[in-house]
Design a protein around this motif. Sequence first.
Motif, short mmCIF file in Angstrom:
data_model
loop_
_atom_site.label_atom_id
_atom_site.label_comp_id
_atom_site.label_asym_id
_atom_site.label_seq_id
_atom_site.Cartn_x
_atom_site.Cartn_y
_atom_site.Cartn_z
N THR A 52 0.84 -1.18 0.00
CA THR A 52 0.00 0.00 0.00
C THR A 52 0.88 1.24 0.00
O THR A 52 1.85 1.32 0.76
CB THR A 52 -0.88 0.00 1.27
OG1 THR A 52 -1.69 -1.17 1.26
CG2 THR A 52 -1.74 1.23 1.35
N LYS A 54 1.73 5.00 0.99
CA LYS A 54 1.37 5.83 2.15
C LYS A 54 1.76 7.27 1.84
O LYS A 54 2.95 7.58 1.76
CB LYS A 54 2.07 5.32 3.39
CG LYS A 54 1.61 3.92 3.81
CD LYS A 54 2.28 3.47 5.07
CE LYS A 54 3.69 3.03 4.75
NZ LYS A 54 4.40 2.40 5.85
N SER A 86 -4.18 0.34 -4.03
CA SER A 86 -4.11 0.23 -2.58
C SER A 86 -3.34 1.44 -2.04
O SER A 86 -2.21 1.70 -2.45
CB SER A 86 -3.40 -1.07 -2.19
OG SER A 86 -3.31 -1.19 -0.81
N LYS A 88 -3.02 4.45 1.48
CA LYS A 88 -3.43 5.10 2.72
C LYS A 88 -3.05 6.56 2.54
O LYS A 88 -1.88 6.91 2.45
CB LYS A 88 -2.72 4.53 3.94
CG LYS A 88 -3.11 5.25 5.22
CD LYS A 88 -2.35 4.74 6.42
CE LYS A 88 -2.72 5.59 7.63
NZ LYS A 88 -1.80 5.36 8.73
N THR A 105 -8.59 5.38 2.49
CA THR A 105 -8.05 4.19 1.84
C THR A 105 -8.95 3.90 0.64
O THR A 105 -9.94 4.61 0.41
CB THR A 105 -8.04 2.97 2.78
OG1 THR A 105 -9.40 2.61 3.07
CG2 THR A 105 -7.28 3.25 4.06
#
Length: 186
Positions: A52, A54, A86, A88, A105
Amino acid sequence: NDLLEPKIKWRDLLVNSIQSTVKSDVSFMRPARKSWSNDCGAILPGPMPEETIKVSCAIDVSGSISDKQVKEFLSEIHGIMSNYESFKLTLWSFDTKCGAYAEFTEDNQDELEEWVPEGGGGTHIAANWDYMKEKQVDSDVFICFTDLECGSLNSIDPDAIETVWIIKNDYQKDVRPPFGSHAYLD
């Protein structure tokens, strides 16, 4: 529904900043026995799953930023979310202080349309670095949407986090940040 189409090619700008944090390489870790092939007797490296991304984003909502500019900034953030499966994404607004903290998300990205920034006063960009520390923001890249109308830039540690500046300044077209990479939002 009011978000505009993103104008900046985010993959072109962020590939150098984000790509180093995405693990889509190969792994030589020992595979599970049931995945071994009996045909050739060799154990070959396999792909590692992509992680993911970030990313943290801060939107300047000081008095020099119009509602139209805030909408443009949000459109670009929507563009980031659309480009990655994916993610955050941590988001907040700032003027002399930071607020309206939110995390997004792939599961709640539609909530971006309801997010409301806080601010409207002066500008203190350095407050973002203190805020990231205070909130213990876990990001690999920080994206600051601003007109760069601020005098507090010299007090920021340029090595604290990979920084990308997205600049929308209708009065000073050639304003440049003191560190990080940057792009101009037309």
